[in-house]
Design an enzyme around this catalytic site. Sequence first.
Site, PDB file in Angstrom:
ATOM      1  CD  GLU A   5      -3.401   0.394   1.668  1.00 23.52           C
ATOM      2  OE1 GLU A   5      -4.385   1.104   1.564  1.00 23.52           O
ATOM      3  OE2 GLU A   5      -3.422  -0.688   2.279  1.00 23.52           O
ATOM      4  CD  GLU A   9      -4.388  -0.717   8.957  1.00 21.15           C
ATOM      5  OE1 GLU A   9      -3.698  -1.753   8.933  1.00 21.15           O
ATOM      6  OE2 GLU A   9      -4.968  -0.265   7.955  1.00 21.15           O
TER       7      GLU A   9
HETATM    8  C1  BGC Z   1      -5.307   2.500   4.565  1.00 24.84           C
HETATM    9  C2  BGC Z   1      -5.799   3.631   5.395  1.00 24.84           C
HETATM   10  C3  BGC Z   1      -6.779   4.414   4.629  1.00 24.84           C
HETATM   11  C4  BGC Z   1      -7.895   3.483   4.360  1.00 24.84           C
HETATM   12  C5  BGC Z   1      -9.081   4.078   3.726  1.00 24.84           C
HETATM   13  C6  BGC Z   1      -6.455   1.629   4.211  1.00 24.84           C
HETATM   14  O1  BGC Z   1      -6.105   0.567   3.445  1.00 24.84           O
HETATM   15  O2  BGC Z   1      -4.291   1.804   5.158  1.00 24.84           O
HETATM   16  O3  BGC Z   1      -5.107   4.069   6.401  1.00 24.84           O
HETATM   17  O4  BGC Z   1      -7.139   5.633   5.135  1.00 24.84           O
HETATM   18  O5  BGC Z   1      -7.490   2.350   3.658  1.00 24.84           O
HETATM   19  O6  BGC Z   1     -10.105   3.750   4.468  1.00 24.84           O
END
Ligand code: BGC
Length: 884
Positions: free
Chosen positions: A476, A748
């Site tokens: 990501e 997270e």
């Molecule tokens: C990310 C986030 C992001 C989100 C959107 C995720 O995959 O890691 O931090 O804001 O997607 O909802």
Amino acid sequence: MLNVKAKESLSLYDLTCEYQVNPLGIDQSHPRLSWKIRSDEMDVFQTAYEIRVTTDPKSFVHKGLSWTSGKVSSDQSVHIAYQGNELKSGQRYYWQVRIWDNKGHASSWSTVNFWEMGLLAPSDWKAKWIQYTKDTPKASGPSPMFRKAWNTNGKIKQARLYITSYGLYEAYINGKRVGDAYFTPGWTSFHKQLQYQVYDVSSLVKSGDNAIGVSLGDGWFRGNLMGGRNFWGKDLSLLAQLVIEYTNGEQQLIISDDSWKTSLNGPILLSDIYDGERYDARKEIANWSTAEYNAQQWQPALVNDTLSYEHLISSAAPLVKTQEHIKPVKIITTPKGEKVIDFGQNLVGWVNFHVKGQAGDSVVISHAEVLDKEGNFYIENLRRAKQQLTYTLKGGAEEHYHPHFSFQGFRYIKIDGAKELIDLANIEAVVLHSDMQQTGTFETSNALINQLQHNIQWGQKGNFVDVPTDCPQRDERLGWTGDAQAFFTTAAYNRDVAGFFIKWLKDVKADQFKSGAIPHVVPYMFNGEQGGSAGWADVATIIPWNFYQVYGDEQILKDQYTSMVNWVQFMTDNSTDGLWNKGWHFGDWLFYVPNDDRDGRAAITDKYLIAQCFYAHSAQLMINAASVLHKSDDKQRYEQLLEKIKKAFLHEFVTPSGRLVSSSQTAYVLALNFDLLPENMRAEAAKRLVENIRSYDNHLTTGFLGTPYLCHVLSRFGYLDVAYQLLLQETYPSWLYPVKMGATTIWERWDGIKPDGTFQNKDMNSFNHYAYGAIGDWMYKNIAGIQPDEIIPGYKQFRIAPKPGGEITSAKADFESVYGKISSSWRIENNTMHLEIEVPPNTKAKLVFPDIKTGEAKDEKGKTLADQDEWLTSGKHSVTFNVK
Ligand code: BGC
């Protein structure tokens, strides 16, 4: 007239141009200059300044200055725009400043600083875009190398390299690496703006035979990103212009063109941001970037005339550089028999290692953030990102390696292949991030809170790698807008993020869709138009406004204003009678959901309620911005809009008795924080919020959007004690739960690792995600009490308003503002609070006493301070008073 006497105790330091010290490659037509003031005295304000600018540092006093401001009566010491003759491409400008203060002193002229202009017009680029071939492979492949040899003829005065690429570049001149930055030219929305860098290479170019060599990597440009690749193109390309100036005034240009040679036969067989690097040292080409090397076998570089120069911009942000070197704390053999090294800190960068062995032996290094419950190496949360280095030895003497075009998020590495060849005594983890100066420190008497602050700082280091990313390890690593806006103010306490966000906001604006929606990620690379989510897209208004608060810089509001307007217009276009009830939203992402949710304890907040709150917030920020920029019509327009939004909110989401349709903490937090409820409903709403927190046994249940404001709302509405209870809560969900579980960065999810040691869903379980670290803002503002003033921003005026609580007996924070160091430090002993405060020259601070104060406050001289709030001017202050 002031009676001016020169006094060395008044002096200037930290002179900057556009937030940088002696920058190369400025492309603003009126660059802004700033300085900080040092004085031995208290209560010092600047009353006047004088700036002079010249192209010849020896002739400051002569005619021919590019600009002299003359003596200007003003207390402005930051962001003063150059107003002289038109600035020329490539020219260096030297500047000095002196000031006068309210005590009748004049400073001497400051040291001479400079800035150097970049290439201002596309026509200043004589270099051609070159490539290996137009038909490059579809998957990660070897790094193309380019080189050019030439002679110099004469005595060299100076040399500059202007360089950029599609893909990442590393440049060498005569065998030496150019600069100390990595991942250049950085990540932008490449076809809208592509950064170039300028290097002073005077010491690398020599008289006689010279050569330059550049290798390219896929990087963000065409490497893997979120399941796809080649988002901006398929062909790596290079643009390089070396300008050599001789002492006799002559100039020599070495430009990328078809006289350059290129080869694909180098040692970097594969490089990728997610996947790592494959390097075969047997293929190293000795001296390839020196004049001695004979490149007869290489093919001529291909010129690509279709690539543009129009979108080239000089890089405004600090580049990514090596920051720290970390030694292993443990070498482990896991239950599975894996050979694992623990660096003791989840970090972002790479490993540096030494090996010795036979040609053809290979060492494979994998990276992970955590070990699993059994103590084995865990990589499932990386999803498709391989994060792996494969190094093949050339044999003979000891070899040394670190990757070139890839970074990893890790605390642990696993060594496979010819493990025994690695020199474990010399292996180290190298921390890389954007080179932002640390501006904040924060410490209390509570060790867990200190670890939380440590984790917040490390979350920032790991995710400020050229763009603000969500996470640095899995497949990501994108510029998620919601995460960035949530964390901005915390980030701006910890480090100087001015240049970093100026750069990124340019892309927020450039990538904004025609509809006005802001993409979910910037730089944008998804299909179609994915954007416009409440709390994510509001990055367009929130960061510029908060930036203005921290740096007092109106320019950011001017630069972003149209983008801000267009975003709010998007919401209005999608609203009916002030109600924004359309579109797809992430909502309060990652809010609390219990495992077996039989009686509905999941903290769900209606997504349109959230959207309405952010709509109101963005409209309020438009009122603020329009007011700062003296756009009175706009201001009025947004005031009317905001009224409409609030009315629609009440109508749609609030019962007559003041209950919100969603009973979650986030619903109450957002409604209260953004003033959506009329005054007479607020106390009751705050009470309901607290009742909700109590019903979860003093736990938070908020996700990405509610969390940053939760404690702010509690302390604002008289529930400081509850804010502290949440902050100090050690069981899940809470900030300290991960700390108790041994986290060294912000996770997270509130429960990335569960109490029984098992993991959350492997598909979304990053252990380095800064969003929840947004509590840092509350800690600086309330525990230490350092708060900017909305009306006079940039800490020209600020508050010191510490609010002790939670049995914390001492706290200390320093913050390096654009005016200099602000410090607030307190301790409570025997019911007496001792407060030490430092206020920089040219600013003033309002000391706001905590509610627990009893009786009089006295300063260090025994003078009684005003009962309520006290104004403090520059200098160090000690204040003492009794507390309950
Ligand atoms: C990310 C986030 C992001 C989100 C959107 C995720 O995959 O890691 O931090 O804001 O997607 O909802």
